[in-house]
Design a protein around this motif. Structure first.
Motif, mmCIF file in Angstrom:
data_model
loop_
_atom_site.group_PDB
_atom_site.id
_atom_site.type_symbol
_atom_site.label_atom_id
_atom_site.label_comp_id
_atom_site.label_asym_id
_atom_site.label_seq_id
_atom_site.Cartn_x
_atom_site.Cartn_y
_atom_site.Cartn_z
ATOM 1 N N VAL A 111 1.010 -1.206 0.073
ATOM 2 C CA VAL A 111 0.020 -0.065 0.126
ATOM 3 C C VAL A 111 0.861 1.315 0.120
ATOM 4 C CG1 VAL A 111 -1.754 1.334 1.263
ATOM 5 C CG2 VAL A 111 -1.767 -1.216 1.228
ATOM 6 N N PHE A 112 0.463 2.205 -0.815
ATOM 7 C CA PHE A 112 1.397 3.583 -0.678
ATOM 8 C C PHE A 112 0.126 4.610 -0.597
ATOM 9 C CE2 PHE A 112 3.344 6.712 -3.531
ATOM 10 C CZ PHE A 112 4.440 7.090 -2.595
ATOM 11 N N VAL A 113 0.357 5.361 0.405
ATOM 12 C CA VAL A 113 -0.468 6.377 0.752
ATOM 13 C C VAL A 113 0.083 7.559 0.408
ATOM 14 C CG1 VAL A 113 -1.529 7.712 2.625
ATOM 15 C CG2 VAL A 113 -1.770 5.190 2.749
ATOM 16 N N ILE A 114 -0.898 8.610 0.068
ATOM 17 C CA ILE A 114 -0.479 10.113 -0.538
ATOM 18 C C ILE A 114 -1.695 10.865 0.166
ATOM 19 C CG2 ILE A 114 -0.139 12.026 -2.140
ATOM 20 C CD1 ILE A 114 0.929 9.889 -4.004
ATOM 21 N N VAL A 115 -1.176 11.900 1.092
ATOM 22 C CA VAL A 115 -2.105 12.874 1.546
ATOM 23 C C VAL A 115 -1.874 14.381 0.933
ATOM 24 C CG1 VAL A 115 -2.782 13.931 3.996
ATOM 25 C CG2 VAL A 115 -1.875 11.914 3.855
ATOM 26 N N THR A 116 -2.921 14.588 -0.166
ATOM 27 C CA THR A 116 -2.650 15.693 -1.045
ATOM 28 C C THR A 116 -2.886 16.921 -0.194
ATOM 29 O OG1 THR A 116 -4.876 15.539 -1.576
ATOM 30 C CG2 THR A 116 -3.420 14.485 -2.778
ATOM 31 N N SER A 117 -3.513 17.059 0.931
ATOM 32 C CA SER A 117 -3.785 18.045 1.581
ATOM 33 C C SER A 117 -2.400 18.727 2.216
ATOM 34 C CB SER A 117 -4.745 18.238 2.562
ATOM 35 O OG SER A 117 -4.529 17.320 3.664
ATOM 36 N N ILE A 118 -1.395 17.774 2.543
ATOM 37 C CA ILE A 118 -0.299 18.362 2.958
ATOM 38 C C ILE A 118 0.742 18.925 2.094
ATOM 39 C CG2 ILE A 118 1.931 17.566 4.305
ATOM 40 C CD1 ILE A 118 0.110 15.320 5.729
ATOM 41 N N LYS A 119 1.280 20.059 2.031
ATOM 42 C CA LYS A 119 1.791 20.668 0.821
ATOM 43 C C LYS A 119 3.468 20.262 0.998
ATOM 44 C CE LYS A 119 2.859 25.318 -1.172
ATOM 45 N NZ LYS A 119 2.634 24.788 -2.629
ATOM 46 N N SER A 120 4.041 20.037 -0.225
ATOM 47 C CA SER A 120 5.258 19.593 -0.071
ATOM 48 C C SER A 120 5.864 20.723 0.152
ATOM 49 C CB SER A 120 5.525 19.042 -1.518
ATOM 50 O OG SER A 120 7.073 18.615 -1.708
ATOM 51 N N LEU A 121 7.180 20.681 0.941
ATOM 52 C CA LEU A 121 7.902 21.557 1.158
ATOM 53 C C LEU A 121 9.503 21.489 0.562
ATOM 54 C CD1 LEU A 121 7.427 21.848 5.172
ATOM 55 C CD2 LEU A 121 6.160 23.324 3.096
ATOM 56 N N THR A 122 9.421 20.675 -0.364
ATOM 57 C CA THR A 122 10.647 20.569 -1.138
ATOM 58 C C THR A 122 10.695 20.627 -2.379
ATOM 59 O OG1 THR A 122 10.153 18.345 -1.863
ATOM 60 C CG2 THR A 122 11.172 18.347 0.115
ATOM 61 N N SER A 123 11.908 20.877 -3.160
ATOM 62 C CA SER A 123 11.687 21.242 -4.766
ATOM 63 C C SER A 123 11.265 20.237 -5.540
ATOM 64 C CB SER A 123 13.371 21.665 -5.187
ATOM 65 O OG SER A 123 13.773 20.467 -4.999
ATOM 66 N N THR A 124 11.067 20.563 -6.705
ATOM 67 C CA THR A 124 10.281 19.702 -7.445
ATOM 68 C C THR A 124 11.137 18.439 -7.766
ATOM 69 O OG1 THR A 124 9.064 21.074 -9.012
ATOM 70 C CG2 THR A 124 9.506 19.253 -10.134
ATOM 71 N N LYS A 125 12.699 18.796 -7.914
ATOM 72 C CA LYS A 125 13.916 17.639 -8.201
ATOM 73 C C LYS A 125 13.696 16.766 -6.942
ATOM 74 C CE LYS A 125 18.650 17.004 -8.889
ATOM 75 N NZ LYS A 125 19.943 17.674 -8.960
#
Length: 275
Positions: A111-125
């Motif tokens: 299982v792989f979980v993604i919580v889209t409401s948590i904004k990524s704080l890293t660069s695209t790379k």
């Protein structure tokens, strides 16, 4: 929006599974088409990986070999096998946003979980690097299994700024071209109404076989919950997806688990290289 999204015919073009002997012959045919690449990259070109590419390409040896050549070219540049836990940036925030939980679905799939409401704080790379790291780990568990990952996206609190379209496109390109046949089901949980317009654009980048694996589920929908209960142990499933598990992800324990997985990957790579 229906909780279960279907496109094209219901897998009408897929061939029936072949015997193990026929599968092995096709694997050897692909190795022959790959030529020297088969011996140059043994840690990647295992029987399990070739079988996964063959299945994803409807058992066409020519298409599978072409896809593998493209994947090898990408791997030479990106070097995904070298990415380890301690190489990743913004660990705590990024892991809460995207992680591999310690339970499987009822069919034994990762299982792989993604919580889209948590904004990524890293660069695209760095974001793509984190995705590839997770894909490498999940691919390791899929050597002898097809479509061995359940992709779970929690869209509660999602906004248009949560998921840049170009980043989605790049992620799908990597998943479909360099890790084909990995995803067995994609659960999109509680997407808001505005997501419908966004998804109409996204599905243009989806291969038909992947589109057919997408299910929209809602915590307040009885049929959706039946689907989830059929797939998961509800005591282990996170409450965000309608389960009864309210535990917070322990970053320290998660880091220990992923470092152990890194050691397994390194050992397997070195073993394959020396055989």
């Amino acid at each position: 929006m229906s909780y279960l999204f279907r496109t094209r015919s219901e897998k009408a073009t897929q061939q029936k599974p072949e015997s193990s002997e026929e599968q092995q012959r096709k694997i050897e045919d692909v190795r022959e088409l790959l030529g020297d690449l088969a011996t140059e990259t043994p840690s990647f070109l295992s029987d399990g990986t070739i079988r996964r590419f063959l299945r994803a390409r409807n058992w066409s040896t020519e298409k599978a070999a072409k896809s593998l050549k493209e994947a090898i070219k990408w791997r030479r540049q990106f070097k995904p096998e070298t990415i380890c836990w301690d190489d990743l940036a913004g660990i705590e925030n990024e892991v809460r946003r995207a992680y591999i939980p310690d339970y499987l679905d009822k069919n034994g799939r990762t299982v792989f979980v993604i919580v889209t409401s948590i904004k990524s704080l890293t660069s695209t790379k760095e974001h793509i690097q984190q995705l590839v790291y997770n894909l490498e780990n999940m691919a390791m568990n899929s050597e002898d299994a097809q479509e061995n990952v359940v992709w779970m996206c929690n869209f509660s609190g999602w906004t248009l700024s949560s998921t840049p379209l170009w980043e989605v496109r790049e992620s799908l390109h990597i998943i479909q071209n360099y890790y084909p046949g990995l995803i067995g089901a994609a659960i999109l949980s509680n997407p808001p109404k505005i997501f419908e317009s966004f998804f109409k654009i996204v599905k243009q980048f989806l291969e038909p076989t992947l589109q057919d694996k997408i299910k929209f589920v809602y915590n307040n929908n009885a049929e959706s919950q039946r689907i989830m209960a059929d797939m998961f142990d509800m005591d282990k499933l996170e409450s965000a997806f309608g389960g009864r598990n309210t535990a917070i992800l322990d970053i320290t324990k998660y880091a220990e688990r992923m470092r152990r997985r890194d050691q397994i990957r390194i050992t397997c790579k070195n073993t394959n290289r020396n055989t």
